[in-house]
Enzyme design. Structure first.
Site, short mmCIF file in Angstrom:
data_model
loop_
_atom_site.label_atom_id
_atom_site.label_comp_id
_atom_site.label_asym_id
_atom_site.label_seq_id
_atom_site.Cartn_x
_atom_site.Cartn_y
_atom_site.Cartn_z
N GLU A 187 0.79 -1.28 0.08
CA GLU A 187 0.12 -0.07 -0.12
C GLU A 187 0.87 1.31 -0.02
OE1 GLU A 187 -3.04 0.37 -0.23
OE2 GLU A 187 -3.89 -1.86 0.11
N CYS A 225 -9.88 3.94 -4.38
CA CYS A 225 -8.89 2.91 -4.79
C CYS A 225 -9.49 2.23 -6.17
CB CYS A 225 -8.82 1.84 -3.83
SG CYS A 225 -10.09 0.64 -3.41
#
Length: 64
Positions: A15, A24
């Site tokens: 991440e 996202c």
């Protein structure tokens, strides 16, 4: 189940740290290192220490 430092380090390796909310690829509002719980487009910007404090919230709810 709990997630230890090695687990968090693994998550962080996948991440990117993002301090402002973003959508996202799955279309979920996210910030920090993949933190999604309670994040919306209007969630205020966070700093890196806050991102570190948030790390256990989503993991504890969903995977750890």
């Amino acid at each position: 189940m709990t997630t230890d430092k090695d687990g968090y380090d693994l998550i962080k390796s996948f991440e990117e740290l993002r301090l402002v909310p973003y959508l996202c690829p799955a279309g979920i509002w996210t910030n920090g290192w993949g933190h999604t719980h309670g994040i919306t487009a209007s969630t205020p910007k966070i700093d890196e220490p806050q991102a570190g404090m948030d790390r256990g919230v989503g993991v504890g709810m969903y995977g750890g």
